[in-house]
Enzyme design. Structure first.
Site, PDB file in Angstrom:
ATOM      1  N   GLU A  32       0.858  -1.090   0.062  1.00 28.40           N
ATOM      2  CA  GLU A  32       0.074   0.060  -0.125  1.00 28.40           C
ATOM      3  C   GLU A  32       0.795   1.368  -0.046  1.00 28.40           C
ATOM      4  O   GLU A  32       1.823   1.135   0.897  1.00 28.40           O
ATOM      5  CB  GLU A  32      -0.797   0.094   1.240  1.00 28.40           C
ATOM      6  N   ARG A 259       5.062 -12.458  10.059  1.00 24.93           N
ATOM      7  CA  ARG A 259       5.510 -11.196   9.773  1.00 24.93           C
ATOM      8  C   ARG A 259       7.191 -11.333  10.181  1.00 24.93           C
ATOM      9  O   ARG A 259       7.356 -11.971  11.200  1.00 24.93           O
ATOM     10  CB  ARG A 259       5.157 -10.105  10.736  1.00 24.93           C
ATOM     11  N   LYS A 269       4.423   1.102   9.587  1.00 27.33           N
ATOM     12  CA  LYS A 269       4.562   2.232   8.991  1.00 27.33           C
ATOM     13  C   LYS A 269       3.933   3.472   9.727  1.00 27.33           C
ATOM     14  O   LYS A 269       4.336   4.370   9.688  1.00 27.33           O
ATOM     15  CB  LYS A 269       3.838   2.205   7.450  1.00 27.33           C
TER      16      LYS A 269
HETATM   17  P1  ATP Z   1       2.688  -2.102   8.010  1.00 24.06           P
HETATM   18  O1  ATP Z   1       2.163  -2.605   9.271  1.00 24.06           O
HETATM   19  O2  ATP Z   1       4.171  -1.906   8.139  1.00 24.06           O
HETATM   20  O3  ATP Z   1       2.075  -0.817   7.606  1.00 24.06           O
HETATM   21  P2  ATP Z   1       1.346  -3.367   5.920  1.00 24.06           P
HETATM   22  O4  ATP Z   1       1.032  -4.637   5.966  1.00 24.06           O
HETATM   23  O5  ATP Z   1       0.366  -2.183   6.385  1.00 24.06           O
HETATM   24  O6  ATP Z   1       2.514  -2.953   6.765  1.00 24.06           O
HETATM   25  P3  ATP Z   1       1.362  -3.329   3.189  1.00 24.06           P
HETATM   26  O7  ATP Z   1       2.109  -2.062   2.274  1.00 24.06           O
HETATM   27  O8  ATP Z   1       0.092  -3.590   3.143  1.00 24.06           O
HETATM   28  O9  ATP Z   1       1.987  -2.998   4.656  1.00 24.06           O
HETATM   29  O10 ATP Z   1       2.292  -4.719   3.047  1.00 24.06           O
HETATM   30  C1  ATP Z   1       2.683  -5.324   1.690  1.00 24.06           C
HETATM   31  C2  ATP Z   1       3.009  -6.695   1.796  1.00 24.06           C
HETATM   32  O11 ATP Z   1       4.072  -6.952   2.727  1.00 24.06           O
HETATM   33  C3  ATP Z   1       1.932  -7.506   2.432  1.00 24.06           C
HETATM   34  O12 ATP Z   1       1.887  -8.781   1.626  1.00 24.06           O
HETATM   35  C4  ATP Z   1       2.306  -7.573   4.006  1.00 24.06           C
HETATM   36  O13 ATP Z   1       1.741  -8.896   4.493  1.00 24.06           O
HETATM   37  C5  ATP Z   1       3.678  -7.732   3.791  1.00 24.06           C
HETATM   38  N1  ATP Z   1       4.436  -7.405   5.202  1.00 24.06           N
HETATM   39  C6  ATP Z   1       4.271  -6.094   5.823  1.00 24.06           C
HETATM   40  N2  ATP Z   1       5.056  -6.032   6.894  1.00 24.06           N
HETATM   41  C7  ATP Z   1       5.724  -7.210   7.049  1.00 24.06           C
HETATM   42  C8  ATP Z   1       6.528  -7.964   7.822  1.00 24.06           C
HETATM   43  N3  ATP Z   1       7.051  -7.277   8.849  1.00 24.06           N
HETATM   44  N4  ATP Z   1       7.251  -9.046   7.390  1.00 24.06           N
HETATM   45  C9  ATP Z   1       6.774  -9.715   6.194  1.00 24.06           C
HETATM   46  N5  ATP Z   1       6.009  -9.277   5.530  1.00 24.06           N
HETATM   47  C10 ATP Z   1       5.378  -7.950   5.659  1.00 24.06           C
HETATM   48 MG    MG Z   2      -1.549  -3.125   4.908  1.00 30.24          MG
END
Ligand code: ATP
Ligand code: MG
Length: 553
Positions: A32, A259, A269
């Site tokens: 995102e 994660r 983020k």
């Molecule tokens: P954040 O919680 O840091 O904002 P998010 O999951 O909202 O992360 P996205 O941009 O939606 O961020 O993530 C893109 C992809 O990366 C998704 O498939 C998510 O599952 C994966 N992802 C995000 N954080 C991690 C992590 N700490 N370890 C492994 N994969 C991750």
């Molecule tokens: Mg997300």
């Protein structure tokens, strides 16, 4: 390629064994664009792109851009740059926003099939009717609204005829489902906000759950891999897919992995943004941030990040990986690629009494003993040198192998010297050490004296030809291993995590360009962060040795 298969690969192999066609495998990485990517994302990126390589399957980069309130084009560009920097290439670049029209049509299709309805209650009413994990929810009074009416209002919502919050479109599933996410989830909300790609074309936006699986379906993704927090969403993911008109034969399969969490930092983020807002760090690319851009600025090589996430592995349960493992891989990689230079950061003068005042000579030094192709460089030697204050002690015990009165050490790449005496200031601090050198002991010459063993070798810099440099040194951003405990995140910030120091460097560094990485001998690895007029600024990536804890791998 190793034979070990992680559980995701095992699922894929099983699907292939059950007849799934190899050439129909397709993966995606779906960020995102609401912030910078962090080291956690590297795990998801490496997982998907490495699967693509292993099975020779396409991997899409898909922006999950359904929330214009928090997303922007700058984040999109930075994410693309980061993935390229890691060395991965996507097959197609896609945007959920490209599917808004299709999603809107399918939403009508759901209404038509009595699988969705417009709810005109307030969000508070909807929330109270949701129930709790132990109590079922209550049906909305609009749940049985005639589909013609829902169709009409939904169309008007798109046309901007209703205010924000006036209506939402909800899926009609089950208000007493065990899974709270199945209790008639919201599919669309009204939002009068321009989108970075679709401009003002839309004033209704799909929710994540409605957009994500359908985007996977459109792109014919075979395995939709996400992190564990999406596990409860899987029922909904599949339910939505089953409501669509059957066009593709492939229904993507959502599977979840743990994660990546790393000690002494945070991965969300939203929370990283909080650090910027509170001026704890300067930006998303502050070298203390766990973002890819921060790590680039800090001097980490891409391969170190990839090796780290691969070593962390693909697990089914959340865990926390020690940051020293990342530092281990950084050192391993930097040791291979970095030229060595000598830099003194807390200097005292060294005067070689038996060396002529007006003489200087040029010596040769090997740039990288790990890589002969990096060649040699010239270093200037003369009567007046700098050495590190901590490398000299007037009197020393038997464990001190550096310089002390009456003892010998080798000056790296140069001669063996013996300290005769030292000069102190009025505070009693040593400011100058006088020594004699052995002219026959030059490094690399073939004399017997040059091969003579002395216990210590210290680095040094010639005073006259030296260059003043500035170095940013960094420490852990948080004091606690798990800073996200129950108390206020900002309370655990290490307020002493950045220090600017100065140093004297051999001349060679003036040939380095911005972004180049070097080893300061006996210190650590550094990157040229900036060159302003005549000043060179370095960022310290990591020390030569781990000062924190020993890790065994
Ligand atoms: P954040 O919680 O840091 O904002 P998010 O999951 O909202 O992360 P996205 O941009 O939606 O961020 O993530 C893109 C992809 O990366 C998704 O498939 C998510 O599952 C994966 N992802 C995000 N954080 C991690 C992590 N700490 N370890 C492994 N994969 C991750
Ligand atoms: Mg997300």
């Amino acid at each position: 390629m190793s034979n070990y298969k992680n559980f995701i690969e095992q699922i894929i192999e099983e699907d292939l064994n059950n007849g799934f066609k190899r050439d129909e495998l397709c993966f995606r990485f779906p960020p995102e664009p609401n912030g910078y990517l962090h080291i956690g994302h590297v795990k998801a990126i490496a997982l998907n792109f490495e699967l693509g390589k292993k099975y020779n399957a396409p991997v899409n980069l898909r922006f999950d851009d359904t929330n214009p309130v928090k997303e922007n084009l700058h984040f999109v560009e930075e994410i693309k740059n980061n993935i390229k920097w890691l060395g991965y290439e996507w097959s197609k670049i896609c945007y959920a926003s490209d599917y808004f029209e299709q999603l809107y049509e399918w939403a009508h299709y759901l209404i038509l099939n009595d699988k969705a309805y417009v709810d005109s209650q307030t969000s508070e009413q909807i929330a109270t009717q949701k129930g709790t994990p132990t109590n079922p929810g209550t049906n909305s009074s609009y749940r049985n609204r005639p589909k013609e009416e829902s169709t009409r209002i939904f169309k008007e919502m798109r046309e901007g005829k209703h205010k924000e919050g006036a209506h939402v479109l909800r899926a009609k599933i089950k208000m007493d489902s065990q899974n709270m996410l199945m209790r008639d989830p919201v599919m669309y909300r009204i939002l009068f906000k321009d989108h970075h790609r679709t401009g003002s074309k839309w004033c209704i936006y799909p929710m994540y759950d409605w957009a994500h699986g359908q985007s996977d379906y459109i792109e014919k993704i075979s395995h939709s891999l996400c992190t564990l927090e999406f596990k409860p969403h899987r029922d909904l993911y599949e339910w939505f897919l089953h409501q669509l008109p059957k066009e593709n034969k492939i229904l993507p399969k959502q599977r979840e992995f743990a994660r990546l969490n790393m000690s002494y930092t945070i991965m969300s983020k939203r929370k990283l943004h909080q650090l910027i807002e509170n001026k704890i760090v300067s930006s998303w690319e502050d070298p203390r941030m766990p973002t890819i851009s921060g790590m680039i600025k800090r001097g980490y090589p891409a391969q170190a990040l990839i090796n780290f996430v691969k070593k962390a592995g693909i697990a089914k349960r959340d865990n926390i990986i020690d940051v020293s493992l990342l530092e281990f891989y950084a050192r391993e990689e930097l040791n291979r690629i970095c030229p060595r230079v000598m830099v003194v950061t807390d200097e005292i003068k060294l005067v070689i009494i038996n060396y002529p005042e007006d003489k200087h000579e040029t010596l040769e030094a090997i740039n990288n003993p790990e890589d002969e192709s990096q060649g040699k460089r010239e270093i200037v030697f003369s009567k007046h040198l700098y050495i590190e204050r901590e490398d000299f002690r007037e009197k020393a015990n038997r464990k001190f192998f550096r310089l002390s009165i009456g003892k010998e050490v080798r000056l790296k790449n140069a001669y063996i010297i013996k300290a005769d005496n030292c000069i102190k200031n009025e505070k009693g601090e040593v400011i100058e050490v006088h020594c004699t050198y052995d002219p026959k002991s030059k490094s690399g010459s073939n004399s017997e004296e040059s091969r003579r063993k002395v216990k210590g070798t210290i680095h040094w810099v010639d005073v006259k030809s030296s260059i003043d440099i500035k170095i940013n040194e960094y420490d852990r951003l948080f004091l606690k291993e798990k800073p996200e405990g129950n108390d206020d995140l900002l309370k655990n910030v290490n307020t002493d995590s950045k220090k600017l120091i100065v140093g004297k460097s051999e001349k060679f560094v003036s040939s380095l360009k911005k972004g180049q990485k070097v080893q300061f001998q006996r210190k650590g690895y550094y990157i040229v962060d900036d060159i302003q007029h005549d000043s060179m600024f370095f960022n310290k990536t990591v020390s030569l040795r781990d000062g924190w804890k020993k890790i065994i791998i």
